[in-house]
Scaffold this active site. Structure first.
Site, PDB file in Angstrom:
ATOM      1  N   ASP A  90       0.729  -1.269  -0.060  1.00 39.98           N
ATOM      2  CA  ASP A  90      -0.006  -0.039   0.070  1.00 39.98           C
ATOM      3  C   ASP A  90       0.887   1.230  -0.015  1.00 39.98           C
ATOM      4  OD1 ASP A  90      -2.195   1.580   0.266  1.00 39.98           O
ATOM      5  OD2 ASP A  90      -1.969   1.523   2.577  1.00 39.98           O
ATOM      6  N   ASP A 106      -0.029  -0.110   6.258  1.00 40.24           N
ATOM      7  CA  ASP A 106       0.084   0.352   7.644  1.00 40.24           C
ATOM      8  C   ASP A 106      -1.063   0.202   8.528  1.00 40.24           C
ATOM      9  OD1 ASP A 106      -1.684   1.920   6.654  1.00 40.24           O
ATOM     10  OD2 ASP A 106      -0.638   3.982   6.733  1.00 40.24           O
ATOM     11  N   ASP A 124      -6.793  -1.185   6.117  1.00 38.62           N
ATOM     12  CA  ASP A 124      -6.674  -2.303   5.284  1.00 38.62           C
ATOM     13  C   ASP A 124      -6.671  -3.916   5.827  1.00 38.62           C
ATOM     14  OD1 ASP A 124      -4.224  -1.797   6.433  1.00 38.62           O
ATOM     15  OD2 ASP A 124      -2.955  -1.247   4.691  1.00 38.62           O
TER      16      ASP A 124
END
Lengths: 646, 71
Positions: free
Chosen positions: A342, A534, A538
């Site tokens: 990401d 992080d 997500d």
């Protein structure tokens, strides 16, 4: 040399030493003068039998006891029982030879096998215990107490008893028992046990502090924000302690293998005793060889060393601030060859920052002017400009009266001078002749009294080591893919800068799941996809990937829960490091499997052929177990470069 | 009800065996032993806690004579 012996181990060691001495004495007399008196003729074998049997019982009474009790509980293939059958069988053969008047031999061997078996058991227990303690102590971040501040002074209580909102005092050298906010004092905290980061972190009033950190300098008072069960330390401990649940394929294979190994060897031993025995009629030889089989019938070396290798590995990982939720993820990590990132917050810093000022020579002046206009605004652009300003200057910028032109920028003036700071539209609006820049990111132009001065490029800055990490992964043969919600031009720019193999831009959070799903369905057999994020927004992707890695896990519960691997430190270099560690652990695991099996098979073959004897069999079996355990512990020592101190 | 106990068990194999035996104790839904941490976690039905604990110890000792329940 042997520290930390438990009471039982000390007792066993003493027993082994005494029996070993007795055996040496008996053995020396036996081999020089002879134990059997000639005068009693045929019955002379009774003397060595009695001597060796006495030592045998002294060294092996617990084995005998265990064997009997396990048989009563229906455990036929118990190692104690098999060892008992092997040694008693050897005695039986020796008695038979004595009665029939053949040579007097074999008593010493029967006794020695059990003696060395016990020596081996002792070392195994010792080495396993030491390895266990080593790993456990490394993971020991559990606080023992909290100093609760109450009206009648400081009370020492267990961390479980402290409530949210309570004040606790932490003195230098003490471990923070709970998560909270520092309300008094300032100090430096050692987060090494949590994140592997060796540079202490300075904290003062208002800073968030996490449990498990060690106070280095001076007293601080902390207002507790989370109960012990929700604290960082509890979460980490829970994770590490339950890490053994998700077993790797290798580990499961070993447990399955162990179930079949013993019965197979016993069956082979039976066949070896019966068939060639019946054919050749030479029962004694074949029974003896079959008994040697039983000596190596325990898969101990494997059963002990493989889980220990993985435990050791999990310990080594956590020492580096990398939490692994199970040995299966070590195995997966070692194979991982598609890394999906990401972008924001992982490859990039996730906050806007001044990355370029042009023209370069005027940068101080440009920033100074921009700051006059942007000072006091809370927009991310204003904030990043102010950060840059205070990096360069000590005093506050000139105070001007400002007008915010929505969607364009800011115009500020004090009568003598007018400063315009904003985008192209603002420049056109103000009639400034400016040179548009081709840079990718957010561009802020600065004009003074209608004259163009320069521009500032603001962008999400790439982390210093991102490029290095991507190229390291490439060198390991892995592919890297970048996912981002940013537009095409920004994404392409970052992707080229970092050298990632693929990138997908303009993704909404839910698109990321879809992208990963697609990659998962397209990957070839044997490919393993790791997703690194992080931990913000997500969680679904972390759960969907083969390995979900969350970065900067300290304090982020959602990430710790959804991820399979957590980097406690917000440092991308943990990624190549964990791949390297994982590979190392797997190598040691395979070494142990191959080595243990090879030695066992060699002993079996040599015993069947009659090339070796029971002495060698027991030495080989005990030796291989000890070597495998030491090898398992090596995972921990080598990976960390230095040996554990103290 | 989930309860954890500190235990002493010598080898991973013994731990595996003890886990097997303990999970068959009446009143125990599942049992798990973490060898490295020397910790037993059981999911047990409410009721005769004392009695179940005694049976856990018995089952553990049956699996391996050196098994012991510390706290």
């Amino acid at each position: 040399m042997l520290g930390h012996l438990s009471k039982k181990q000390t007792k066993n060691l003493a027993r082994i030493v005494v029996c070993l001495l007795a055996f040496v004495v008996a053995f020396s007399i036996d081999k020089t003068v002879g134990l059997a008196p000639k005068s009693i003729g045929r019955l002379s074998f009774l003397v060595p039998l009695a001597v060796y049997l006495a030592i045998y019982i002294a060294i092996g009474y617990d084995v005998i006891f265990k064997a009997v009790s396990n048989i009563l509980h229906g455990q036929v293939f118990d190692e104690n029982f098999l060892m008992l059958v092997a040694t008693l069988g050897a005695f039986g053969l020796a008695i038979f030879k004595g009665v029939t008047g053949e040579e007097l031999e074999g008593f010493d061997e029967a006794c020695a096998v059990l003696l060395f078996y016990q020596v081996g058991e002792f070392f195994q227990s010792y080495a396993t215990g030491r390895a266990r303690e080593d790993i456990a102590s490394m993971m020991d971040i559990r606080p023992d107490y909290a100093n609760l501040l109450s009206e009648d002074g400081v009370r020492t209580v267990s961390p479980e008893e402290v409530n949210v909102g309570d004040l606790i005092l932490i003195s230098p050298g003490e471990r923070l028992p709970l998560d909270g906010v520092c309300v008094e004092g300032e100090t430096a905290l050692d987060l090494k046990a949590l994140t592997g980061e060796s540079v202490p972190k300075d904290v003062s009033c208002g800073d968030i502090v996490i449990s498990g950190a060690v106070n280095l300098n001076s007293d601080i008072t902390v207002r507790v924000e989370r109960a012990f069960y929700d604290s960082t330390v509890s979460k980490i401990l829970e994770l590490v302690e339950n890490a053994s649940d998700k077993k790797s394929k290798t580990e499961s294979f070993i447990s399955k293998f162990a179930k079949y190994y013993t019965p197979t060897v016993v069956a082979l031993a039976l066949l070896l005793a019966i068939i060639p025995g019946a054919v050749s009629g030479d029962w004694k030889i074949w029974i003896y060889r079959a008994l040697s089989f039983l000596v190596v019938s325990c898969p101990c070396a494997l059963v002990i060393s493989i889980p220990l290798t993985f435990f050791s590995g999990i310990g080594a990982f956590s020492k580096k601030g990398i939490l692994i939720k199970g040995s299966s993820f070590i195995e997966q990590l070692s194979k991982a060859n598609i890394f999906v990132f990401d972008k924001t917050g992982t490859l990039t810093k996730g906050n806007f920052e001044v990355v370029k000022i042009f023209p370069q020579d005027e940068s101080d002046e440009i920033i100074r002017l921009a700051a006059c206009a942007e000072n006091g605004f809370s927009h991310p652009i204003a904030k990043s400009i102010m950060r840059e300003y205070f990096n360069r200057f000590d005093k506050d910028p000139l105070s001007l009266s400002k007008t915010n032109v929505a969607g364009q920028g800011i115009v500020a003036s004090n009568g003598e001078m007018t400063v315009a700071v904003g985008n192209e539209k603002l420049m056109r609006e103000q009639g400034v002749a400016f040179t548009p820049s081709q840079d990718v990111g957010t561009l802020v132009y600065v004009a003074k009294n209608g004259e163009f001065v320069g521009g500032i490029l603001i962008a999400d800055a790439v982390k210093d080591n991102s490029k290095d990490v991507i190229s390291k992964l490439k060198a390991m043969g892995a592919k890297s893919v970048m996912l981002t919600g940013d537009g095409e031009s920004v994404a392409r720019n970052v992707a080229t800068k970092l050298g990632v193999d693929e990138y997908k831009s303009s993704l909404l959070p839910q698109d990321k799941v879809q992208e990963v799903e697609e990659m998962l369905s397209q990957k070839k057999k044997g490919d393993v996809l790791a997703y690194l994020g992080d931990g913000i927004n997500d969680a679904p992707v972390l759960m969907r990937s083969d390995i979900g890695i969350a970065m900067g896990g300290v304090g982020s519960d959602a990430a710790i829960e959804a991820a399979d691997v957590v980097f406690m430190k917000d440092d991308l270099s943990s990624l190549p490091l964990s791949k390297k560690l994982a590979k190392k652990v797997m190598t040691v695991a395979y070494e142990n499997i191959v080595f243990s099996l090879a030695v066992k098979v060699a002993i079996l073959v040599l015993s069947a052929l009659g090339i070796t004897n029971m002495w060698i069999a027991v030495f080989g079996d005990v030796g291989v177990a000890i070597i495998a355990i030491l090898n398992a512990m090596r995972v921990n020592l080598n990976l960390n470069g230095t040996k554990k101190k103290g | 009800m989930i309860k954890t106990f500190k235990i002493e068990v010598d080898c991973p194999t013994c731990a595996m065996k003890a886990e097997d035996y303990i999970s068959k104790v009446r009143g125990i839904r599942s049992a798990k032993i973490n060898f490295i941490m020397q910790k037993l976690t059981v999911d047990m039905e409410d009721g005769d806690l004392e009695g179940v604990i005694k049976n856990i110890e018995k089952a553990g000792k049956k699996a391996d004579r050196d098994f012991s329940l510390i706290a």
